[in-house]
Design a protein around this motif. Structure first.
Motif, PDB file in Angstrom:
ATOM      1  N   TYR A  12      25.505 -16.185 -31.152  1.00 18.01           N
ATOM      2  CA  TYR A  12      26.187 -14.896 -31.010  1.00 18.01           C
ATOM      3  C   TYR A  12      27.665 -15.062 -31.259  1.00 18.01           C
TER       4      TYR A  12
ATOM      5  N   SER B 296      14.951 -29.675 -32.742  1.00 15.31           N
ATOM      6  CA  SER B 296      13.776 -30.399 -32.250  1.00 15.31           C
ATOM      7  C   SER B 296      13.586 -30.198 -30.745  1.00 15.31           C
ATOM      8  N   ASN B 297      14.685 -30.067 -30.013  1.00 17.17           N
ATOM      9  CA  ASN B 297      14.531 -29.912 -28.564  1.00 17.17           C
ATOM     10  C   ASN B 297      14.042 -28.517 -28.171  1.00 17.17           C
ATOM     11  N   ARG B 298      13.845 -27.679 -29.184  1.00 19.79           N
ATOM     12  CA  ARG B 298      13.348 -26.329 -28.891  1.00 19.79           C
ATOM     13  C   ARG B 298      11.951 -26.141 -29.474  1.00 19.79           C
ATOM     14  N   GLY B 299      11.239 -27.220 -29.670  1.00 22.30           N
ATOM     15  CA  GLY B 299       9.901 -27.110 -30.245  1.00 22.30           C
ATOM     16  C   GLY B 299       9.969 -26.588 -31.665  1.00 22.30           C
ATOM     17  N   GLY B 300      11.064 -26.937 -32.384  1.00 17.25           N
ATOM     18  CA  GLY B 300      11.189 -26.549 -33.789  1.00 17.25           C
ATOM     19  C   GLY B 300      11.669 -25.134 -33.984  1.00 17.25           C
ATOM     20  N   ARG B 301      12.120 -24.498 -32.918  1.00 12.70           N
ATOM     21  CA  ARG B 301      12.556 -23.108 -33.073  1.00 12.70           C
ATOM     22  C   ARG B 301      14.054 -23.050 -33.338  1.00 12.70           C
ATOM     23  N   ARG B 302      14.466 -21.973 -34.024  1.00 11.75           N
ATOM     24  CA  ARG B 302      15.891 -21.854 -34.349  1.00 11.75           C
ATOM     25  C   ARG B 302      16.655 -21.313 -33.147  1.00 11.75           C
ATOM     26  N   LYS B 303      17.942 -21.708 -33.088  1.00  9.30           N
ATOM     27  CA  LYS B 303      18.811 -21.106 -32.076  1.00  9.30           C
ATOM     28  C   LYS B 303      19.323 -19.787 -32.608  1.00  9.30           C
ATOM     29  N   LYS B 304      19.648 -18.891 -31.727  1.00 12.28           N
ATOM     30  CA  LYS B 304      20.268 -17.656 -32.183  1.00 12.28           C
ATOM     31  C   LYS B 304      21.687 -17.652 -31.661  1.00 12.28           C
TER      32      LYS B 304
ATOM     33  N   PHE C 270      20.726 -16.615 -37.018  1.00 15.82           N
ATOM     34  CA  PHE C 270      19.883 -17.755 -36.657  1.00 15.82           C
ATOM     35  C   PHE C 270      20.497 -19.038 -37.177  1.00 15.82           C
TER      36      PHE C 270
ATOM     37  N   TYR D 223      24.933 -19.500 -27.573  1.00 14.53           N
ATOM     38  CA  TYR D 223      23.540 -19.033 -27.595  1.00 14.53           C
ATOM     39  C   TYR D 223      23.028 -19.037 -26.171  1.00 14.53           C
ATOM     40  N   GLY D 224      21.851 -18.480 -25.980  1.00 16.51           N
ATOM     41  CA  GLY D 224      21.309 -18.221 -24.642  1.00 16.51           C
ATOM     42  C   GLY D 224      21.533 -19.312 -23.612  1.00 16.51           C
ATOM     43  N   VAL D 225      20.993 -20.521 -23.895  1.00 16.51           N
ATOM     44  CA  VAL D 225      21.043 -21.572 -22.877  1.00 16.51           C
ATOM     45  C   VAL D 225      22.480 -21.974 -22.582  1.00 16.51           C
TER      46      VAL D 225
END
Lengths: 107, 862
Positions: free
Chosen positions: A77, A67-75, A62, A24-26
């Motif tokens: 690839y 939690s380390n992403r402010g509750g956002r899902r990773k995407k 997805f 994923y991105g990071v």
């Protein structure tokens, strides 16, 4: 094969392939920084990913909220069969030409 | 507590970023931010902002809604289709718009051609920006400050010697303007001027043959135009080095008779310049031939043109040149008449054509006045035509409400609707412009006659750009109001009920009609007043008889043999009398300290039928007529003379008053009759005046021509009738009169078309009402009255608006004339009734039709 990849695109596609389904991105950004020692902005990675996805070389899904992403899902690839074929083709072509370089060199 | 990324940057990201990418990007950014935060909180913040900024690129932009489903090509195709269907369905309003717009555009195009031609004079010189003419303001006491373009012959050489700023100086003497040239036994009348040697270096007139540094370097040189060369020599080959004889010029005093060598040939047919000439002689020759005693700083014979070096400040130069000039003239006039010295300054040469009228030493205008006047008229006509379109399209909005409503409901954005309506009006404007161009082609010859120009439609980039601009301007202006009005409607209201016309909209529509009619009424008043004034000028008793009088120049052998020629003329069958005078009967030019005087020959009063109040006329019976004068009545009043005849006045010697004439108009009617005297000096006079009997003019003129050729073999006999020459003085007024007449008619036609369309529309919408009224027993007349009442009111309001404005305009125009008609009330009443009747006529056809409608037809629906 009429599709071709730029150098940076190829790198990202390789990394996506190497990380199997965890890319994923990071993570891609960090891999680039560590392995290739290349300084890039995260947005550049995203641009490439979107482009690769549009061309059908990678697909995405997805993950679960982190939690380390402010509750956002990773995407995540994953490289597609088509993307893999392109890589194979590209490497076979290069390998083929590379072999034609005479082994003796007059440095 | 977890660190939170900068809120503002995040909000910004959410504002522009597409939604399907947002979660991933936000997530990755937050993860990176937390990573960095552990190392350095401050830096992490900046990096987050920096990263967000990186995302600000089209790839991540939220897609605008329109882009999702609006394919521009399809849109335009359908818009065209709608436009076409609309035109087809409402043919009458389409044709009203088409006729209105194309007439308007045609007028605008014609005026554009004319204005463009006026603006292009003398703009072709390469040194344009640095090219100036030297002018002087001279205080003439009672007569105010006069601005003169003539300067001393000493000025040009002195300027180039004294001022480093000056690049070239060229003096031009306006002599030899009426010359006869000969070569190979051919004689041709031609216009010349006498120019300094750098003429072709300063101006960019095209020199085809010859070297521009040397063509005017020797006083035996002559430079001629290509046409002159062709008609004198009849060959296409080089004529350089050939000899041309100047046979004569009719100025009478200095004659440049002699043979000159052609040193150059120029071609000025395709440039527009204030200077018109067929040949050039040298200024050197001019100075050579004149009295050397005249060569001082007080003389004024030369127009002086100069170019400055690049970067020279004109204002500073003006101060310098004026100081220099005054230092030269003070020794001359300083003690006795310091006011005669005046001030010297330069004006851009290219401006001279449009700006040449000075009043009290200040530039006040010139031809630019007409350019502005007609540009304004063009704009007004265009606006009137646009108003028609706006009125009709908004009025018809109800017909298209369903279309707008449905479109809005399926989500067509407002901008697309606006584009559709503006596009529609642009299509109409393009079609009208094509019609207008056709009309222009038809009318151009006639227009050229009126404006005395040779305009032609040349498709250069300027014209195309102009036409495109005008068409787009018209389309956008005409389409803007309906576009914004229709697209702003609320779909529910539109689909549910019929449109209620709002008060504001009604006011605008009425206001536009009132505006149109005010303009029309103003134009009608203007046309009435201008044509009455022209009539007045033409028919005013001038104090002399201008009918059946022909005039021609004293030239060639007539200069020496004047008396024998005149006496032979008088004995010619059909001739009543003949005399000679200076300049022209209707424009005395010589003046001396507030007095005007005319040099005349015998039989002056008798030939022109000027009434003698007392005393006698110049006569052969007495000797020494040269020392006698005849005064006019105003002069007698001016001197307070009781018994003028026999008194002695002193003007360049003692002179005896032998008679007093009744006042006659020796100048144009712009000016009042001022003190004037006549002196007997046929040798200074240059215009021969012959009065002939009416009824047999042709034969008489043929006899005169024969006689003329006896004295002047080979010189063409060119004469003018005095009444025609008189009319020519007022040519520009007549031009305005006829042009304003045409434009008034056009404005009225277009206004009427608009009214006609509106009336037709209202009648149609009120058809049911009319039907019900008729069932209840209303008569046709009452219905006609009902329908036309509104329009009558609008026209009445426009009358009230137009009267004071038109009064102000015509009054200020008339104030330019010293002799003028009185403004009478009936001018205004006539204009009002004309407008009213025209409006009634336009509305009437529609209302009568509506009033006669069959009940079954209008009430059968619903």
């Amino acid at each position: 094969m009429k599709h071709s990849l730029g150098e940076f695109e190829e790198l990202v596609l390789l990394i996506v392939g190497a990380w199997r389904d965890r890319a994923y991105g990071v993570l891609i950004l960090k891999t680039l920084e560590e392995k290739v020692e290349k300084k890039v902005n995260i947005s550049a990675v995203h641009v490439i990913l979107k482009r690769l996805e549009n061309k059908g070389f990678v697909k995405s899904r997805f993950g679960s909220p982190a939690s380390n992403r402010g509750g956002r899902r990773k995407k995540f690839y994953v490289i597609t069969a088509f993307g893999k074929k392109l890589l194979d083709h590209q490497y076979a072509l290069r390998d083929n030409i590379y072999r034609q370089i005479p082994e003796i060199s007059f440095g | 507590m977890k660190p939170t990324p900068p809120k503002r940057a995040l909000r910004f990201l959410r504002w522009f970023c597409r939604e399907d990418y947002l979660e991933e990007i936000e997530g990755d950014l937050t993860e990176l931010y937390e990573d960095h935060y552990e190392r350095s909180p401050g830096k992490a913040k900046w990096r987050f902002v920096w990263n967000v900024i990186h995302y600000f690129r089209p790839a991540f932009f939220r897609l605008s809604k329109t882009n999702n489903y609006l394919n521009p090509i399809t849109m335009f195709r359908y818009n065209f289709l709608f436009t076409y269907r609309n035109f087809k369905r409402y043919k009458s309003s389409f044709f009203i718009n088409l006729i209105g717009l194309s007439t308007g555009l045609a007028s605008v195009l014609l005026i554009y051609l004319w204005v463009y031609d006026e603006l292009s004079f003398d703009k072709f010189h390469q040194k344009d920006a640095r090219l100036f003419q030297v002018l002087r303001n001279i205080d003439k006491g009672e007569r105010g400050i006069k601005t003169s373009e003539s300067n001393s012959d000493l000025l040009a050489p002195a300027l180039i010697e004294t001022f480093g700023e000056v690049e070239y100086v060229v003096p031009v003497a306006h002599e030899a303007t009426n010359s006869i040239l000969s070569a190979n036994d051919k004689k041709i009348k031609a216009k010349g001027q006498m120019a300094g040697k750098d003429f072709f270096n300063l101006f960019s007139f095209k020199l085809i043959e010859g070297d521009k540094d040397h063509v005017l370097s020797d006083k035996n040189f002559i430079v001629i135009s290509q046409q002159l060369a062709a008609s004198l020599f009849g060959t296409d080959e080089s004529v350089l080095g050939n000899v041309i004889g100047v046979v004569d010029n009719s100025d009478g005093q200095v004659v440049y008779k002699g043979n000159y060598v052609i040193s150059g040939v120029f071609d000025i047919t395709d440039v527009k310049s204030l200077q018109e000439f067929d040949f050039l002689l040298t200024n050197k020759l001019f100075l050579d031939k004149r009295d050397p005693g005249d060569l001082d700083w007080g003389s004024n014979n030369a127009s002086v043109y100069l170019s400055l070096h690049e970067g020279v400040d004109v204002d500073e130069f003006n101060v310098k040149i004026n100081d220099f000039y005054r230092s030269k003239l003070e020794p001359l006039y300083g003690e006795k008449h310091p006011e005669w010295i005046g001030n010297m300054f330069v004006q851009r040469y290219a401006d001279r054509y449009l700006y040449d009228r000075y009043e009290h030493g200040v530039l006040v205008g010139g031809r630019i006045d007409y350019v502005l006047l007609f540009s304004t008229i063009a704009l007004i006509i265009l606006i009137i035509a646009c108003i028609n379109f706006m009125n009709l399209s908004t009025a018809q909005a109800s017909r298209r409400l369903k279309e707008v409503g449905v479109k809005k409901i399926i989500g067509v954005p407002r901008i697309a609707l606006i584009l559709q309506y503006v596009g529609e009006s642009i299509v109409l404007a393009v079609v009208s412009s094509l019609m207008a161009i056709l009309v222009v082609f038809f009318l151009l010859p006639q227009f050229n006659v009126i404006t005395a120009k040779q305009l032609s439609v040349e498709w250069n980039s300027h014209l195309i750009l102009g036409v495109v601009t005008i068409v787009l301007f018209t389309g956008i202006i005409a389409g803007s109001y309906p576009a914004f009005f229709l697209s702003g409607l609320r779909p529910i209201e539109v689909l549910k009920t019929n449109l209620k016309t709002s008060l504001g909209e009604l006011l605008i529509r009425k206001g536009l009609v009132i505006f149109q009619f005010s303009i029309s009424i103003i134009l009608i008043v203007a046309v009435l007043v201008v044509s009455r004034q022209i009539d007045f000028v033409q028919s005013k008793n001038l104090g002399y008889d201008k009918d059946n009088i022909l005039t021609f120049e004293k030239e060639g052998n007539l200069v020496e043999n004047l008396e024998p020629f005149l006496s032979e003329v008088k004995t010619t069958v059909g001739v009543v009398n003949a005399t000679i005078l200076e300049g022209s009967i209707s424009e005395f030019e010589s003046s001396t300290r507030g007095f005007t005087y005319g040099s005349v020959g015998y039989d002056y009063l008798e030939t022109l039928g000027i009434e003698l109040k007392e005393g006698r006329s110049f006569s052969r019976e007495f000797g020494q007529e040269g020392s006698k004068v005849i005064l006019n009545e105003t002069a007698v009043k001016h001197f307070d003379l009781v018994e003028p005849v026999g008194k002695i006045i002193d003007w360049r010697g003692k002179r005896e008053v032998i008679g007093v004439v009744k006042d006659f108009h020796y100048k144009s009617l712009y000016e009042e009759i001022k003190p004037m005297f006549l002196i007997f000096r046929p040798e200074w006079a240059n215009t021969i005046v012959v009065k002939i009997q009416s009824g047999n003019e042709k034969a008489t003129i043929a006899r005169l021509e024969k006689l003329y050729h006896k004295f002047n073999p080979g010189i063409p006999f060119e004469f003018t009738f005095l009444d025609e020459a008189y009319q020519a003085i007022y040519a520009s007024e007549q031009r305005i009169a006829s042009l304003s007449k045409y434009f008034a008619i056009i404005a009225i036609i277009i206004s009427c078309l608009g009214l006609f369309g509106l009336a037709a529309f209202t009648a149609e919408r009120r058809l049911k009402e009319i039907g019900i009224r008729k069932i209840l027993g209303s008569g046709e007349l009452r219905i006609i009255n009902l329908l036309s009442r509104d329009y009558t009111k609008m026209v009445l309001i426009s009358i009230l608006i137009a009267w004071p404005i038109s009064y102000f305009i015509v009054n200020s125009w008339l104030s330019g004339f010293a002799y003028k008609i009185e403004l009478e009330w009936w001018f205004f009443i006539t204009s009002a009734f004309t407008a009213l009747f025209i409006a009634w006529f336009a509305v009437g056809t529609q209302t009568v039709k509506a009033a006669r409608v069959k009940l079954t037809e209008c009430l059968k629906d619903e």
